[in-house]
Design an enzyme around this catalytic site. Structure first.
Site, mmCIF file in Angstrom:
data_model
loop_
_atom_site.group_PDB
_atom_site.id
_atom_site.type_symbol
_atom_site.label_atom_id
_atom_site.label_comp_id
_atom_site.label_asym_id
_atom_site.label_seq_id
_atom_site.Cartn_x
_atom_site.Cartn_y
_atom_site.Cartn_z
ATOM 1 N N LYS A 146 0.860 -1.185 0.000
ATOM 2 C CA LYS A 146 0.000 0.000 0.000
ATOM 3 C C LYS A 146 0.893 1.230 0.000
ATOM 4 C CE LYS A 146 -3.548 2.436 2.618
ATOM 5 N NZ LYS A 146 -4.512 2.367 3.719
ATOM 6 N N LYS A 168 -2.076 -1.417 -3.961
ATOM 7 C CA LYS A 168 -2.965 -0.260 -3.902
ATOM 8 C C LYS A 168 -2.158 1.025 -3.982
ATOM 9 C CE LYS A 168 -5.935 1.993 -0.595
ATOM 10 N NZ LYS A 168 -6.321 2.054 0.777
HETATM 11 C C1 PBG Z 1 -7.373 3.353 5.523
HETATM 12 C C2 PBG Z 1 -7.645 3.294 4.072
HETATM 13 C C3 PBG Z 1 -7.446 4.270 3.072
HETATM 14 C C4 PBG Z 1 -7.975 3.747 1.890
HETATM 15 C C5 PBG Z 1 -8.447 2.481 2.186
HETATM 16 N N1 PBG Z 1 -8.214 2.203 3.527
HETATM 17 C C6 PBG Z 1 -6.934 5.648 3.144
HETATM 18 C C7 PBG Z 1 -5.566 5.944 3.584
HETATM 19 O O1 PBG Z 1 -4.720 5.066 3.766
HETATM 20 O O2 PBG Z 1 -5.338 7.130 3.789
HETATM 21 C C8 PBG Z 1 -8.036 4.454 0.558
HETATM 22 C C9 PBG Z 1 -9.044 3.939 -0.399
HETATM 23 C C10 PBG Z 1 -9.366 4.860 -1.508
HETATM 24 O O3 PBG Z 1 -8.732 5.911 -1.713
HETATM 25 O O4 PBG Z 1 -10.301 4.537 -2.242
HETATM 26 N N2 PBG Z 1 -6.057 3.403 5.903
#
Ligand code: PBG
Length: 321
Positions: free
Chosen positions: A194, A247
């Site tokens: 991520k 992601k």
């Molecule tokens: C929580 C999380 C996030 C997303 C999914 N789970 C945001 C982040 O890490 O700031 C993003 C999903 C999206 O942008 O569609 N940590």
């Protein structure tokens, strides 16, 4: 294999010839629908920067879940926005927390496979994904909370647990607590690679999870790094992840492909809020064709190696498949 002996255009001449050599097919079973649950009753509010995506109260979310089932969208991932936030994010693991209530209600009313996001940023007053020590997120102190969140979600009936916090060792912590509590059958979908991405902007508005100071660069990955993703995925698999996720998706197709080639495990990819928002905005301006871009972007994410795609387009794509 040389021109004029080989002419690739021969197999592109008609629709049926093209179909014969088509390599990538989408099915409704490829998609997970991410959505947001808020306190209250009768709430269905559109997210400004994500037209067509909503924040639902539990009662409205159940209606939405029934509609998904009709469309043959069978998988939902849920993000919760609690009534109150505190520095410890304790709202994330209450028995009657927003996610726990939503999962119970949807499982009672439908056969949907419910995936729950394990993270603290929506629940902490400071908006970071863990417990703070000074201005830093304390990795090991956060692990205990993440494990409690995962357990409370499993107890509420979640079918798959999906940690997105990016703490080191969280998959192990979650696997252990689940196994100790008779949830050894519950899979973990880890957000393994991520990235610290500006493409999460609209989500943070929707989930009210923008960090109050600083950024997430000390726990999420640097977009410049590819090989590091392989180390992250290796760790999560060693710790017991069943599915590993990359992601965002579209700017990270190379990472999806690397993970797919390197590991013999199911790979998920998350077409995140910013990717969705850009397509919606371009279409609204009349500059791109929304339906075609949706289909092409999802096809390409699958072609890159994703077995599972999380996308806010899940309903729209299911309607045309
Ligand atoms: C929580 C999380 C996030 C997303 C999914 N789970 C945001 C982040 O890490 O700031 C993003 C999903 C999206 O942008 O569609 N940590």
């Amino acid at each position: 294999m040389e021109f004029p002996i080989y002419r690739p255009r021969r197999m592109r001449r008609t629709k049926l010839l093209r179909r014969m050599i088509k390599e990538t097919y989408l099915t409704p079973y490829d998609f997970v629908y991410p959505t947001f649950v808020v306190p209250g009753k009768g709430v269905k509010e559109e997210i400004k920067s994500m037209p067509g995506a909503y924040r639902f109260s539990v009662d409205k979310l159940v209606e939405e879940a029934k509609e998904l089932q009709k469309l043959n969208v069978n998988y939902m991932i849920l993000f919760g926005i609690p009534e109150t936030k505190d520095p410890e994010g304790s709202g994330a693991y209450g028995k009657d927390g927003i996610i726990q209530r939503a999962v119970r209600a949807i499982k009672d009313a439908t056969q949907l496979v419910m995936i729950t996001d394990v993270c603290m940023c929506e629940y902490t007053s400071h908006g970071h994904c863990g417990i703070l020590k000074g201005e830093e997120v304390d990795n090991d102190a956060t692990l205990d909370s993440l494990a409690l969140i995962a357990l409370s979600q499993a107890e509420a009936g979640a079918d798959i647990i999906a940690p997105s916090d990016m703490m080191d060792g969280r998959v192990d912590a979650i696997r252990s607590i689940l196994d100790e509590n008779n949830f050894s059958h519950i899979p973990i979908l880890s957000y393994a690679a991520k990235y610290s991405s500006a493409f999460y902007g609209p989500f943070r508005e929707a989930a009210e999870s923008t960090p109050q100071f600083g950024d997430r660069k000390s726990y999420q990955m640097d977009p410049a790094n590819g090989r590091e993703a392989l180390r992250e995925v290796t760790l999560d698999l060693q710790e017991g992840a069943d599915i590993v996720m990359v992601k965002p998706a579209m700017p990270y197709l190379d990472i999806i492909r690397m993970v797919k080639d390197e590991f013999d495990y199911p790979v998920a990819a998350y077409q995140v809020s910013g990717e969705y928002a850009m397509i919606k905005a371009g279409a609204k301006m009349g500059w791109v064709d929304e339906a075609k871009i949706m289909l092409e972007s999802l096809t390409c994410i699958k072609r890159a190696g994703a077995d599972i795609i999380l996308t806010y387009f899940a309903k729209d794509i299911a309607k045309i498949l």
